[in-house]
Design a protein around this motif. Structure first.
Motif: not given
Length: 431
Positions: A131-133, A145-150, A175-178
């Motif tokens: 979850f990206v704030e 491909t760089n492995g750093r991010y989803v 996304e809907s989950l607490e």
């Protein structure tokens, strides 16, 4: 940004193009052998540089349009821009180069490449979730491909459609989950009877969240498992008592497995690979066979239908127990299993001292050099080696030829992982 023109002469083991600029190797993401490209510098190293394609000036005849719109960002595939037949040819060249350079051996014959459908084939995978704030939204996918991010993906063309076509729906549900911030990964495991999603969660989930997961599973005909801790913590949420299995009809064998167990990623190719391996090994009704790195009995139980006795050896105790259970379930009494660390010296064990006419090896990427220090014995007339890493196969081929007196009769690639740089191969050694 400096742009440079260069000719691409080859492909690396991970699917990047190779250029040479001022005598230095440059690995170019997105480039294919035979192309001339305009590239931009990405990263400099002491012995090589990395770059990315800015523009293709001369296009390879093997270049195709990637089916997936996320290709190039998502790290799940490396070769969707290369025609599948050319992918196989490149992997075959890499295998033969490794034999020559590392093992100092060459096969007397090259086996025809073993292939199956190149799309919707993955029945095992691990997806990252985050979850990206800053974006206020969930991401589900392979790493970039760089492995750093989803990677932010909506669907996946290589995952089996039951999951690959539902990435956006899985993302929306999470996304809907607490507890969406507490779910870092999702394991996909598909049998012939069920497709399962295993949700790793770092904190206990609320009743509302488990109910939402259950409803999602019911609505999409997906089994839902939860993993609150280590591998042994995995348990079904819905349906209760869910059990995965896959069938090998040619051998009247059904194999039960747990969602996090190792099984071959490509179910269709697995069946073809077993047929291929047994045809090469050619077990006779009087033969005793040793199956090393046997897992839950993928080769062992089919072999037991053809041979007098089969001994399977595996390092993971849980898989050994599953193999024994599978033998019992299938009414197979001539297969026995042992739990042993095959990276350690096992020559004092009774199974290692026994004589076998045939040996099958299916090791991890590190290969089988430790066990090849003392096996196979003089009684062994034929060895079939299934490999997921051409460099370790080439090294071990040298050991079998130079130390044990075998001949590398034949070898070839198997397209277990289309559109990736993974090279799965098989080799036959004979006295």
């Amino acid at each position: 940004m400096t742009l440079i023109e260069a000719d691409i002469t080859d492909l690396t083991h991970d699917g990047r193009g190779v250029a040479h600029i001022s005598g230095k190797a440059v690995f170019v993401a997105g480039a294919l052998a035979g192309e001339r490209v305009r590239l931009r510098d990405v990263r400099k190293h002491r012995h090589y540089d990395e770059a990315a394609v800015e523009e293709v000036l001369r296009v390879s005849p093997d270049r195709v349009a990637p089916r997936c719109k996320h290709f190039g960002v998502c790290g799940g595939c490396a070769l969707q821009h290369l025609d599948p037949a050319a992918q196989i040819a490149a992997k075959q060249r890499l295998l033969l180069e490794n034999f020559e350079r590392i093992g100092k051996v060459q096969p007397s014959a090259i086996l025809p490449a073993l292939t199956d459908s190149p799309w919707g084939y993955r029945r095992k995978a691990r997806l990252s979730a985050k979850f990206v704030e800053k974006k206020g939204r969930m991401l589900v996918g392979f790493r970039e491909t760089n492995g750093r991010y989803v990677a932010d993906i909506e669907r996946c063309e290589v995952l089996l459609p039951a999951v690959g076509e539902r990435i956006a729906a899985i993302t929306a549900m999470l996304e809907s989950l607490e507890g969406k911030r507490e779910i870092p990964q999702i394991e996909i495991a598909a049998g012939d009877n069920l497709v399962a999603l295993v949700f790793r969660h770092l904190q206990p989930l609320s009743d509302a969240d488990t109910q939402a997961l259950t409803r999602f599973g019911q609505a999409n005909d997906l089994a839902i498992f939860l993993q609150p801790g280590g591998i042994d913590s995995v348990a079904p949420l819905w349906p209760a008592g869910a059990q995965l299995n896959f069938e090998l009809p040619a051998y009247d064998v059904t194999l039960d497995f747990r969602p996090l167990d190792f099984i071959q990623v490509n179910g269709g190719m697995n069946r073809r690979m077993i047929d291929h391996a047994l045809a090469l090994l050619d077990p006779q009704p009087s033969d005793r066979v040793l199956d090393l790195f046997c897992g839950l009995g993928n080769f062992t139980l089919p072999l037991a239908r053809r041979a007098a006795q089969v001994v399977g050896v595996e390092g993971e105790a849980g898989l050994v127990q599953r193999a024994r259970d599978n033998a019992t379930k299938n009414g197979i009494a001539n297969a026995t299993f042992h739990s042993a660390d095959l990276a350690a010296d096992q020559r004092a064990t009774a199974w290692a001292k026994a004589d076998y006419e045939l040996v099958l090896l299916d090791p991890p990427r590190s290969g089988a050099d430790a066990v090849l220090d003392y096996l196979p014995r003089k009684s062994t007339r034929r060895v079939v080696y299934v490999s997921c890493h051409p460099a370790s196969l080439a090294r071990d081929a040298g050991i079998l030829v130079d130390k044990h007196g075998f001949k590398l009769t034949s070898a070839g690639v198997m397209d277990m992982f289309p559109h990736t740089a993974h090279v799965e191969s098989i080799a036959l050694f004979e006295r």
